[in-house]
Design a protein around this motif. Structure first.
Motif, PDB file in Angstrom:
ATOM      1  N   SER A  95      69.784  14.300  18.044  1.00 24.47           N
ATOM      2  CA  SER A  95      69.743  14.882  19.385  1.00 24.47           C
ATOM      3  C   SER A  95      71.163  15.045  19.898  1.00 24.47           C
ATOM      4  O   SER A  95      72.001  14.152  19.748  1.00 24.47           O
ATOM      5  CB  SER A  95      68.955  13.980  20.341  1.00 24.47           C
ATOM      6  OG  SER A  95      67.591  13.922  19.983  1.00 24.47           O
ATOM      7  N   ARG A  96      71.445  16.198  20.512  1.00 21.98           N
ATOM      8  CA  ARG A  96      72.763  16.496  21.061  1.00 21.98           C
ATOM      9  C   ARG A  96      72.586  17.079  22.449  1.00 21.98           C
ATOM     10  O   ARG A  96      71.769  17.975  22.652  1.00 21.98           O
ATOM     11  CB  ARG A  96      73.504  17.504  20.181  1.00 21.98           C
ATOM     12  CG  ARG A  96      73.846  17.008  18.786  1.00 21.98           C
ATOM     13  CD  ARG A  96      74.314  18.149  17.899  1.00 21.98           C
ATOM     14  NE  ARG A  96      73.210  19.034  17.532  1.00 21.98           N
ATOM     15  CZ  ARG A  96      73.334  20.341  17.312  1.00 21.98           C
ATOM     16  NH1 ARG A  96      74.502  20.934  17.450  1.00 21.98           N
ATOM     17  NH2 ARG A  96      72.288  21.060  16.961  1.00 21.98           N
ATOM     18  N   ILE A  97      73.351  16.586  23.401  1.00 21.66           N
ATOM     19  CA  ILE A  97      73.272  17.121  24.757  1.00 21.66           C
ATOM     20  C   ILE A  97      74.672  17.189  25.346  1.00 21.66           C
ATOM     21  O   ILE A  97      75.519  16.333  25.065  1.00 21.66           O
ATOM     22  CB  ILE A  97      72.338  16.267  25.650  1.00 21.66           C
ATOM     23  CG1 ILE A  97      72.061  16.989  26.975  1.00 21.66           C
ATOM     24  CG2 ILE A  97      72.883  14.859  25.867  1.00 21.66           C
ATOM     25  CD1 ILE A  97      70.901  16.395  27.758  1.00 21.66           C
ATOM     26  N   VAL A  98      74.930  18.243  26.110  1.00 24.88           N
ATOM     27  CA  VAL A  98      76.254  18.495  26.691  1.00 24.88           C
ATOM     28  C   VAL A  98      76.105  18.673  28.194  1.00 24.88           C
ATOM     29  O   VAL A  98      75.232  19.423  28.661  1.00 24.88           O
ATOM     30  CB  VAL A  98      76.904  19.756  26.073  1.00 24.88           C
ATOM     31  CG1 VAL A  98      78.263  20.015  26.711  1.00 24.88           C
ATOM     32  CG2 VAL A  98      77.039  19.610  24.568  1.00 24.88           C
ATOM     33  N   PHE A  99      76.956  17.986  28.941  1.00 28.72           N
ATOM     34  CA  PHE A  99      77.030  18.133  30.392  1.00 28.72           C
ATOM     35  C   PHE A  99      78.399  18.737  30.726  1.00 28.72           C
ATOM     36  O   PHE A  99      79.432  18.224  30.301  1.00 28.72           O
ATOM     37  CB  PHE A  99      76.898  16.785  31.090  1.00 28.72           C
ATOM     38  CG  PHE A  99      75.592  16.085  30.870  1.00 28.72           C
ATOM     39  CD1 PHE A  99      74.533  16.243  31.756  1.00 28.72           C
ATOM     40  CD2 PHE A  99      75.413  15.255  29.766  1.00 28.72           C
ATOM     41  CE1 PHE A  99      73.321  15.603  31.543  1.00 28.72           C
ATOM     42  CE2 PHE A  99      74.209  14.608  29.545  1.00 28.72           C
ATOM     43  CZ  PHE A  99      73.160  14.779  30.436  1.00 28.72           C
ATOM     44  N   ILE A 100      78.417  19.818  31.501  1.00 31.46           N
ATOM     45  CA  ILE A 100      79.665  20.439  31.931  1.00 31.46           C
ATOM     46  C   ILE A 100      79.659  20.506  33.448  1.00 31.46           C
ATOM     47  O   ILE A 100      78.740  21.068  34.053  1.00 31.46           O
ATOM     48  CB  ILE A 100      79.823  21.859  31.349  1.00 31.46           C
ATOM     49  CG1 ILE A 100      79.763  21.829  29.823  1.00 31.46           C
ATOM     50  CG2 ILE A 100      81.143  22.477  31.810  1.00 31.46           C
ATOM     51  CD1 ILE A 100      79.749  23.200  29.178  1.00 31.46           C
ATOM     52  N   GLY A 101      80.663  19.903  34.060  1.00 29.45           N
ATOM     53  CA  GLY A 101      80.685  19.924  35.515  1.00 29.45           C
ATOM     54  C   GLY A 101      81.817  19.102  36.080  1.00 29.45           C
ATOM     55  O   GLY A 101      82.778  18.763  35.394  1.00 29.45           O
ATOM     56  N   ARG A 102      81.697  18.778  37.341  1.00 30.69           N
ATOM     57  CA  ARG A 102      82.705  17.994  38.047  1.00 30.69           C
ATOM     58  C   ARG A 102      82.162  16.582  38.278  1.00 30.69           C
ATOM     59  O   ARG A 102      80.968  16.390  38.460  1.00 30.69           O
ATOM     60  CB  ARG A 102      83.062  18.652  39.386  1.00 30.69           C
ATOM     61  CG  ARG A 102      83.618  20.075  39.229  1.00 30.69           C
ATOM     62  CD  ARG A 102      83.937  20.708  40.588  1.00 30.69           C
ATOM     63  NE  ARG A 102      84.560  22.018  40.434  1.00 30.69           N
ATOM     64  CZ  ARG A 102      83.890  23.155  40.342  1.00 30.69           C
ATOM     65  NH1 ARG A 102      82.558  23.153  40.393  1.00 30.69           N
ATOM     66  NH2 ARG A 102      84.522  24.303  40.192  1.00 30.69           N
ATOM     67  N   ASN A 103      83.066  15.625  38.271  1.00 27.15           N
ATOM     68  CA  ASN A 103      82.699  14.227  38.530  1.00 27.15           C
ATOM     69  C   ASN A 103      81.656  13.713  37.543  1.00 27.15           C
ATOM     70  O   ASN A 103      80.732  12.992  37.924  1.00 27.15           O
ATOM     71  CB  ASN A 103      82.171  14.072  39.965  1.00 27.15           C
ATOM     72  CG  ASN A 103      83.150  14.570  41.015  1.00 27.15           C
ATOM     73  OD1 ASN A 103      84.325  14.246  40.972  1.00 27.15           O
ATOM     74  ND2 ASN A 103      82.660  15.392  41.934  1.00 27.15           N
ATOM     75  N   VAL A 104      81.799  14.074  36.277  1.00 28.72           N
ATOM     76  CA  VAL A 104      80.860  13.593  35.267  1.00 28.72           C
ATOM     77  C   VAL A 104      81.365  12.260  34.715  1.00 28.72           C
ATOM     78  O   VAL A 104      82.528  12.130  34.342  1.00 28.72           O
ATOM     79  CB  VAL A 104      80.668  14.617  34.129  1.00 28.72           C
ATOM     80  CG1 VAL A 104      79.849  15.796  34.599  1.00 28.72           C
ATOM     81  CG2 VAL A 104      82.017  15.117  33.595  1.00 28.72           C
ATOM     82  N   ASP A 105      80.488  11.279  34.686  1.00 30.07           N
ATOM     83  CA  ASP A 105      80.821   9.925  34.257  1.00 30.07           C
ATOM     84  C   ASP A 105      80.252   9.707  32.850  1.00 30.07           C
ATOM     85  O   ASP A 105      79.054   9.529  32.673  1.00 30.07           O
ATOM     86  CB  ASP A 105      80.220   8.919  35.241  1.00 30.07           C
ATOM     87  CG  ASP A 105      80.646   7.485  34.958  1.00 30.07           C
ATOM     88  OD1 ASP A 105      80.810   7.141  33.769  1.00 30.07           O
ATOM     89  OD2 ASP A 105      80.791   6.715  35.920  1.00 30.07           O
ATOM     90  N   ARG A 106      81.122   9.733  31.839  1.00 24.01           N
ATOM     91  CA  ARG A 106      80.665   9.617  30.455  1.00 24.01           C
ATOM     92  C   ARG A 106      79.911   8.311  30.214  1.00 24.01           C
ATOM     93  O   ARG A 106      78.849   8.317  29.590  1.00 24.01           O
ATOM     94  CB  ARG A 106      81.859   9.715  29.493  1.00 24.01           C
ATOM     95  CG  ARG A 106      81.482   9.479  28.029  1.00 24.01           C
ATOM     96  CD  ARG A 106      82.681   9.573  27.109  1.00 24.01           C
ATOM     97  NE  ARG A 106      83.151  10.951  26.992  1.00 24.01           N
ATOM     98  CZ  ARG A 106      82.660  11.828  26.123  1.00 24.01           C
ATOM     99  NH1 ARG A 106      81.675  11.480  25.305  1.00 24.01           N
ATOM    100  NH2 ARG A 106      83.146  13.048  26.073  1.00 24.01           N
ATOM    101  N   SER A 107      80.439   7.210  30.689  1.00 21.37           N
ATOM    102  CA  SER A 107      79.813   5.915  30.416  1.00 21.37           C
ATOM    103  C   SER A 107      78.411   5.847  31.013  1.00 21.37           C
ATOM    104  O   SER A 107      77.465   5.376  30.369  1.00 21.37           O
ATOM    105  CB  SER A 107      80.680   4.779  30.986  1.00 21.37           C
ATOM    106  OG  SER A 107      81.938   4.739  30.354  1.00 21.37           O
ATOM    107  N   GLU A 108      78.264   6.329  32.234  1.00 22.38           N
ATOM    108  CA  GLU A 108      76.958   6.313  32.892  1.00 22.38           C
ATOM    109  C   GLU A 108      75.961   7.192  32.149  1.00 22.38           C
ATOM    110  O   GLU A 108      74.813   6.799  31.916  1.00 22.38           O
ATOM    111  CB  GLU A 108      77.105   6.782  34.341  1.00 22.38           C
ATOM    112  CG  GLU A 108      75.788   6.826  35.109  1.00 22.38           C
ATOM    113  CD  GLU A 108      75.957   7.408  36.503  1.00 22.38           C
ATOM    114  OE1 GLU A 108      74.930   7.569  37.193  1.00 22.38           O
ATOM    115  OE2 GLU A 108      77.105   7.714  36.895  1.00 22.38           O
TER     116      GLU A 108
END
Length: 328
Positions: A304-317
């Motif tokens: 499974s692969r998912i990508v988030f693109i945006g502002r104020n994205v918290d990788r750890s969370e």
């Protein structure tokens, strides 16, 4: 002033497909590849981030798809674009055209420059048109907070005004009027789910160098001062364990509800427990959609692969939440 060059028979036409994150570029690309036109296209896809997802969303098994990840086509991977095109030139008799789908954060100007400043590319290919897909529901806001969105509209030869079913007729007219304040000459095609006939997009000789030189007199210098909004970042996550579908739906629903305004684009290819098919998930802000898109390839890793693109994205969370979706 028009400087549209007469096409040479030996030159392969190139269509640059651009548009902001989530506007519907890949949907339009699939429309083009799915039509019964009998032509063969090479497809070059650039994604923002280190993890590619769009390649899995592209149909058309007969097409060759080249990926360029972890950089913007108008900046760090421009050399890759030149190398791929030069490689395709060596077998140009087998191709009817090349389609370049840019990342949603690309400025089309330096992409277009590629076809004028590199001698090999210039002699063997011609820029046929810049086709920009815009999201009727979100464009007005994008023009406020994104310089790239405005550049994509300004440089377009054809504008696909997409997702018209999501806005009222009066708002649609306002969106089109706003487009005209930026670009007075581009052809505007209204569409739902990017349903535009290929004949209105491909091999039309629509690119007008003269108009572009009026916008940017230094266009042919090969220099580019394009800079991205540093506040926009990409977080890519993977999981080798099957996901629990209900757990994922609850998690992603909460994420989009809480952070949807900051999330410009979310997309993923997911492996749900008990499912033999790949699940494609896509979202723009809080508007989400998903569907099964076919079996996993034999022998392929069901990751499974998912990508988030945006502002104020918290990788750890996001990483913790995604890992918690794994089936037990």
């Amino acid at each position: 002033m028009s400087l549209t060059a007469s096409p040479q028979p030996s030159q392969i036409p190139v269509t640059v497909l651009t548009g902001y994150l989530g506007a519907g570029k890949t949907t339009l690309l699939n429309r083009i590849l799915s039509e019964n036109h009998g032509k063969k296209y090479a497809v070059i896809i650039n994604e923002f981030g280190e993890l590619g997802v769009d390649n899995d969303l592209v149909v058309g098994a007969d097409e060759e798809v080249f990926e360029m990840n972890n950089g913007c086509i108008c900046c760090t991977v421009r050399g890759d674009l030149i190398r791929i095109i030069e490689g395709l030139m060596k077998r140009k008799g087998k191709l009817d055209g090349i389609i370049v789908e840019t990342t949603g954060l690309a400025d089309p100007a330096p992409v277009a420059q590629t076809f004028f400043v590199d001698d090999d590319v210039k002699s063997n290919s011609r820029l046929d048109a810049i086709v920009t897909v815009v999201d009727a529901k979100h464009l007005l806001q994008r023009l406020v907070d994104s310089h790239e969105a405005e550049e994509q509209v300004a440089f377009a030869d054809v504008i696909v005004l997409n997702k018209t079913d999501l806005v009222a007729a009066e708002e649609l007219d306002r969106v089109e009027e706003r487009i005209r304040t930026i670009n007075k000459t581009a052809r505007i095609l209204r569409a739902e789910k990017a349903d535009v006939p290929i004949a209105q997009l491909m091999d039309r000789g629509a690119f007008d160098l003269g108009r572009i030189l009026e916008l940017e007199p230094d266009f042919l210098s090969g220099e580019d001062d394009h800079q991205h909004d540093d506040a926009v970042a990409s977080v890519s996550l993977t999981s080798d364990r099957p996901l629990d579908r209900e757990r994922f739906n609850r998690w992603i629903g909460a994420i989009l509800m809480e952070k949807g305004q900051d999330l410009l684009r979310t997309k993923g290819i997911l492996h749900f427990r008990g499912a033999d098919q790949r699940f494609a998930f896509q979202a723009v802000h809080m508007l989400a959609d998903g569907e099964f898109i076919g079996l996993w390839k034999e022998g392929a890793s069901r990751q499974s692969r998912i990508v988030f693109i945006g502002r104020n994205v918290d990788r750890s969370e996001l990483q913790r939440g995604f890992e918690a979706c794994a089936a037990r």
